[in-house]
Design a protein around this motif. Structure first.
Motif, short mmCIF file in Angstrom:
data_model
loop_
_atom_site.label_atom_id
_atom_site.label_comp_id
_atom_site.label_asym_id
_atom_site.label_seq_id
_atom_site.Cartn_x
_atom_site.Cartn_y
_atom_site.Cartn_z
N TRP A 171 14.20 -9.09 -40.95
CA TRP A 171 13.49 -10.30 -41.14
C TRP A 171 12.09 -9.98 -41.67
CZ3 TRP A 171 15.26 -8.40 -36.35
CH2 TRP A 171 13.93 -7.96 -35.64
N ALA A 172 11.46 -10.91 -42.36
CA ALA A 172 10.23 -10.86 -42.74
C ALA A 172 9.66 -12.40 -42.93
CB ALA A 172 10.05 -10.31 -44.31
N GLY A 173 8.26 -12.53 -42.55
CA GLY A 173 7.61 -13.61 -42.78
C GLY A 173 7.52 -14.58 -41.65
N LEU A 174 8.19 -14.30 -40.65
CA LEU A 174 8.38 -14.92 -39.41
C LEU A 174 8.76 -13.70 -38.28
CD1 LEU A 174 11.69 -16.79 -38.82
CD2 LEU A 174 11.53 -14.82 -40.42
N ALA A 175 8.16 -14.34 -37.14
CA ALA A 175 8.20 -13.59 -35.90
C ALA A 175 9.97 -13.56 -35.61
CB ALA A 175 7.38 -13.98 -34.59
N PRO A 176 10.35 -12.81 -34.88
CA PRO A 176 11.82 -12.81 -34.42
C PRO A 176 11.97 -13.97 -33.51
CG PRO A 176 10.80 -10.73 -33.91
CD PRO A 176 9.77 -11.23 -34.48
N SER A 177 11.04 -14.03 -32.66
CA SER A 177 11.36 -14.84 -31.28
C SER A 177 10.05 -15.70 -30.83
CB SER A 177 11.37 -14.01 -30.00
OG SER A 177 12.43 -13.26 -30.20
N ARG A 178 10.49 -16.84 -30.49
CA ARG A 178 9.27 -18.01 -29.95
C ARG A 178 9.23 -17.81 -28.59
NH1 ARG A 178 10.85 -23.64 -32.67
NH2 ARG A 178 12.67 -23.43 -31.54
N ASP A 179 7.96 -17.72 -28.10
CA ASP A 179 7.63 -17.42 -26.65
C ASP A 179 7.38 -18.68 -26.08
OD1 ASP A 179 6.98 -16.43 -24.53
OD2 ASP A 179 5.55 -14.63 -25.38
N TRP A 180 8.06 -19.07 -25.08
CA TRP A 180 7.79 -20.30 -24.35
C TRP A 180 7.35 -19.84 -23.05
CZ3 TRP A 180 9.77 -25.21 -25.69
CH2 TRP A 180 10.61 -25.37 -26.65
N ARG A 181 6.77 -18.70 -22.55
CA ARG A 181 6.19 -18.33 -21.45
C ARG A 181 4.80 -18.87 -21.18
NH1 ARG A 181 7.07 -12.03 -21.94
NH2 ARG A 181 6.40 -12.69 -23.96
N GLY A 182 4.50 -19.56 -20.20
CA GLY A 182 3.27 -20.25 -19.93
C GLY A 182 3.36 -21.65 -20.35
N GLU A 183 4.43 -22.22 -21.11
CA GLU A 183 4.74 -23.77 -21.06
C GLU A 183 5.46 -24.16 -19.83
OE1 GLU A 183 6.04 -24.98 -24.98
OE2 GLU A 183 5.40 -23.05 -25.81
N THR A 184 5.67 -25.45 -20.01
CA THR A 184 6.01 -26.10 -18.71
C THR A 184 7.28 -26.92 -19.09
OG1 THR A 184 4.67 -28.10 -18.90
CG2 THR A 184 3.84 -26.28 -17.46
N ASP A 185 8.05 -27.06 -18.08
CA ASP A 185 9.31 -28.01 -18.40
C ASP A 185 8.91 -29.35 -17.97
OD1 ASP A 185 9.28 -28.15 -15.47
OD2 ASP A 185 11.16 -27.26 -15.13
N ARG A 186 9.94 -30.35 -17.99
CA ARG A 186 9.59 -31.65 -17.68
C ARG A 186 8.81 -31.99 -16.45
NH1 ARG A 186 14.79 -34.87 -19.76
NH2 ARG A 186 15.66 -33.06 -18.71
N ASP A 187 9.36 -30.99 -15.35
CA ASP A 187 8.68 -31.35 -13.99
C ASP A 187 7.37 -30.57 -13.78
OD1 ASP A 187 10.84 -33.20 -13.30
OD2 ASP A 187 12.23 -31.14 -13.12
#
Length: 251
Positions: free
Chosen positions: A166-182
């Protein structure tokens, strides 16, 4: 989000300019993601081979002989030699070859293809798929490129598209530190975006003789998330590979 194939892509030959082939057939936007099948990348880069290019050594003969006994199907030691030369490690050597490539991808037979190769026996994966993606990106209007392949995965039947470069984007989207609906904080969720986009593109590319190796993903939005460079697992954190070290096949 919309996905559509680039139409009328011709049979790709060694030395062909993939970026020119793509740009001549579609008008791209800078935020498009262009998913290119590794098959046509390899063909443009001349990654063709014949079985006679791989005279088998003792290890290849041993592996092919063992697989022939296990499967009751004659295995060509030249193919085993090709797999060995395209790999840095054999994760499993029976009842099939599961290998690690030079760029970190783990798959069957080092990703060597024997279909849709009209003038040769074999088609090898690109040597450095992310560098291939970067070269294509440099010549296209789109900023984000994924080189994809198809492979299976543990615990499930069937194959799906995955990103090997791949090129021009990171391979992964990091959700750590975000919260769920609760309001609970996410501690481990890292979403493999390049694999998800490659799998979506594979639905449009198809298999066999479909002849649609390039797919444009339009209006994909990254969102307000962090980025992660994590993709291929290191052996220290890959517990399945660690378990396979002590595993033996029993037919």
């Amino acid at each position: 989000m919309e996905l559509f194939p680039v139409p009328d892509v011709p049979e790709v030959r060694e030395g062909d300019d993939l970026a020119a082939i793509i740009s001549d057939r579609v008008t791209l936007r800078p935020d498009d993601v262009v998913c290119v099948a590794s098959t046509v990348v390899s063909k443009a880069e001349g990654r063709f081979a014949d079985l006679d290019d791989f005279p088998p050594g003792p290890r290849a003969r041993e592996l092919a002989g063992r697989l022939s006994e296990l499967t009751d199907d004659e295995k060509d030691p030249r193919f085993a030699q090709a797999v060995l030369e395209e790999s840095v490690a054999l994760v499993m050597d029976e009842p099939f070859f599961l290998t690690e490539t030079r760029f970190g991808h783990v798959g069957v037979n080092a990703g060597i293809d024997r279909s849709n190769v009209p003038d040769h026996d074999l088609l090898l994966l690109p040597k450095r798929p992310s560098e291939s993606a970067a070269r294509i990106r440099d010549e296209l209007a789109a900023d984000r490129i994924i080189v994809s392949d198809t492979c299976g995965r543990p615990f499930r039947h069937g194959q799906r598209g995955v990103a090997i470069g791949w090129a021009g984007l990171a391979p992964s989207r990091d959700w750590r530190g975000e919260t769920d609906r609760d309001g609970r904080e996410l501690g481990v969720t890292v979403e493999s975006v390049v694999d998800e986009l490659a799998a979506a593109a594979n639905l449009v590319q198809g298999e066999g003789d479909d002849g649609t190796p390039v797919v444009v993903v339009r209006d994909f939005e990254w969102g307000d998330h962090g980025e992660s460079d994590a993709h291929f697992r290191d052996i220290d954190g890959d517990f399945v590979r660690q378990a396979l070290r002590d595993w033996s096949y029993e037919p």
